[in-house]
Write a protein that holds these residues in place. Structure first.
Motif, short mmCIF file in Angstrom:
data_model
loop_
_atom_site.label_atom_id
_atom_site.label_comp_id
_atom_site.label_asym_id
_atom_site.label_seq_id
_atom_site.Cartn_x
_atom_site.Cartn_y
_atom_site.Cartn_z
N ALA A 149 0.84 -1.20 0.00
CA ALA A 149 0.00 0.00 0.00
C ALA A 149 0.87 1.26 0.00
CB ALA A 149 -0.94 -0.01 1.21
N LEU A 150 1.96 1.23 0.75
CA LEU A 150 2.88 2.37 0.80
C LEU A 150 3.51 2.62 -0.57
CD1 LEU A 150 4.33 4.58 2.35
CD2 LEU A 150 5.95 2.84 3.16
N ASP A 151 3.90 1.57 -1.26
CA ASP A 151 4.45 1.72 -2.62
C ASP A 151 3.42 2.37 -3.54
OD1 ASP A 151 7.01 0.69 -2.19
OD2 ASP A 151 6.41 -1.36 -2.70
N LEU A 152 2.16 1.95 -3.42
CA LEU A 152 1.10 2.54 -4.25
C LEU A 152 0.90 4.01 -3.93
CD1 LEU A 152 -1.49 -0.39 -4.17
CD2 LEU A 152 -0.14 0.37 -6.15
N LEU A 153 0.96 4.36 -2.66
CA LEU A 153 0.82 5.77 -2.28
C LEU A 153 1.97 6.60 -2.85
CD1 LEU A 153 -0.36 8.18 -0.75
CD2 LEU A 153 0.90 7.39 1.27
N ALA A 154 3.20 6.13 -2.71
CA ALA A 154 4.35 6.88 -3.22
C ALA A 154 4.24 7.08 -4.73
CB ALA A 154 5.64 6.15 -2.86
N LYS A 155 3.85 6.05 -5.46
CA LYS A 155 3.69 6.17 -6.92
C LYS A 155 2.57 7.16 -7.27
CE LYS A 155 5.55 1.75 -8.32
NZ LYS A 155 5.48 0.53 -7.59
N ARG A 156 1.47 7.09 -6.53
CA ARG A 156 0.35 8.01 -6.78
C ARG A 156 0.78 9.46 -6.57
NH1 ARG A 156 -5.26 7.37 -3.56
NH2 ARG A 156 -5.29 5.43 -4.76
N LEU A 157 1.46 9.71 -5.48
CA LEU A 157 1.86 11.09 -5.18
C LEU A 157 2.91 11.61 -6.15
CD1 LEU A 157 1.86 11.00 -1.29
CD2 LEU A 157 0.15 12.03 -2.81
N GLU A 158 3.80 10.73 -6.62
CA GLU A 158 4.81 11.15 -7.60
C GLU A 158 4.17 11.57 -8.91
OE1 GLU A 158 7.55 7.90 -8.00
OE2 GLU A 158 8.37 8.22 -6.01
N SER A 159 3.03 10.98 -9.25
CA SER A 159 2.40 11.27 -10.54
C SER A 159 1.32 12.35 -10.45
CB SER A 159 1.81 9.99 -11.13
OG SER A 159 0.75 9.52 -10.29
N THR A 160 1.05 12.86 -9.25
CA THR A 160 0.02 13.88 -9.06
C THR A 160 0.64 15.26 -9.17
OG1 THR A 160 -1.15 12.42 -7.54
CG2 THR A 160 -1.77 14.73 -7.49
N PRO A 161 0.07 16.15 -9.99
CA PRO A 161 0.60 17.51 -10.07
C PRO A 161 0.52 18.21 -8.72
CG PRO A 161 -1.06 17.11 -11.78
CD PRO A 161 -1.06 15.93 -10.88
N LYS A 162 1.52 19.05 -8.43
CA LYS A 162 1.59 19.74 -7.14
C LYS A 162 0.34 20.58 -6.87
CE LYS A 162 4.68 22.42 -4.27
NZ LYS A 162 6.03 22.90 -4.10
N SER A 163 -0.24 21.13 -7.91
CA SER A 163 -1.42 21.98 -7.73
C SER A 163 -2.64 21.19 -7.25
CB SER A 163 -1.77 22.69 -9.04
OG SER A 163 -2.04 21.74 -10.05
N SER A 164 -2.59 19.86 -7.35
CA SER A 164 -3.72 19.03 -6.91
C SER A 164 -3.75 18.84 -5.40
CB SER A 164 -3.67 17.66 -7.58
OG SER A 164 -3.80 17.79 -8.96
N LEU A 165 -2.66 19.17 -4.71
CA LEU A 165 -2.61 18.94 -3.27
C LEU A 165 -3.31 20.03 -2.51
CD1 LEU A 165 0.90 17.46 -2.58
CD2 LEU A 165 -1.27 16.32 -2.57
#
Length: 165
Positions: A149-165
């Motif tokens: 699950a942690l690997d999936l979270l890291a991959k998701r956050l790496e691919s999310t544009p900064k403006s989406s946070l």
């Protein structure tokens, strides 16, 4: 108002084909001023297991019949880790065998973008909480399904544009 008592008992627990349904969160934050594409920018919060010497993990527990799955995830994070925040989209569902007995469980994990750390929470006296890097969390986490699950979270956050946070 936050309850300072953890829920207990199994009367309201949900089951799916005799597997107790668990739900949990990976509490996370992005370091200020960090390039969030870097894994070093991401910190996750791990907690000690209730039993001494049983390692570190992410907050998780039973999903009860009087709450939504996201409410249960947030409740477990508050009770066990003393954090509140935004429960984001599900990372996945895992079936696994208990380390302590022959029971099988169905676990569902969510990211929790931490907005508040409580000074006092229900399990403060029986758990430690520690912010750490993703790589360190993978070393200390006792459950393989939580590491996935942690690997999936890291991959998701790496691919999310900064403006989406």
């Amino acid at each position: 108002m936050v309850s300072m008592v953890s829920r207990s008992g199994r009367q309201l627990q949900r089951y799916n084909q005799n597997q107790r349904q668990l739900v949990g969160c990976i509490p996370y934050r992005i370091k200020d001023g960090s390039d969030r594409k870097s894994e070093d920018a991401l910190e996750v919060l791990v907690i000690s297991a209730q039993r001494k010497g049983k390692g570190m993990l992410f907050p998780k527990g039973g999903w009860e019949s009087d709450e939504s799955i996201k409410e249960a995830a947030l409740r477990e994070s508050m009770e066990e880790a003393g954090v509140l925040g935004i429960v984001e989209g599900v990372l996945g569902k895992w079936c696994f065998k208990s380390k302590g007995n022959d029971a099988y469980y169905e676990g569902c994990m969510f990211p929790l973008l931490v907005k508040e750390e409580l000074d006092v929470w229900p399990e403060k006296d029986i758990r430690q909480r520690v912010w750490m890097s993703v790589s360190k969390a993978k070393e200390v986490c006792q459950y393989n399904w939580m590491k996935e699950a942690l690997d999936l979270l890291a991959k998701r956050l790496e691919s999310t544009p900064k403006s989406s946070l």
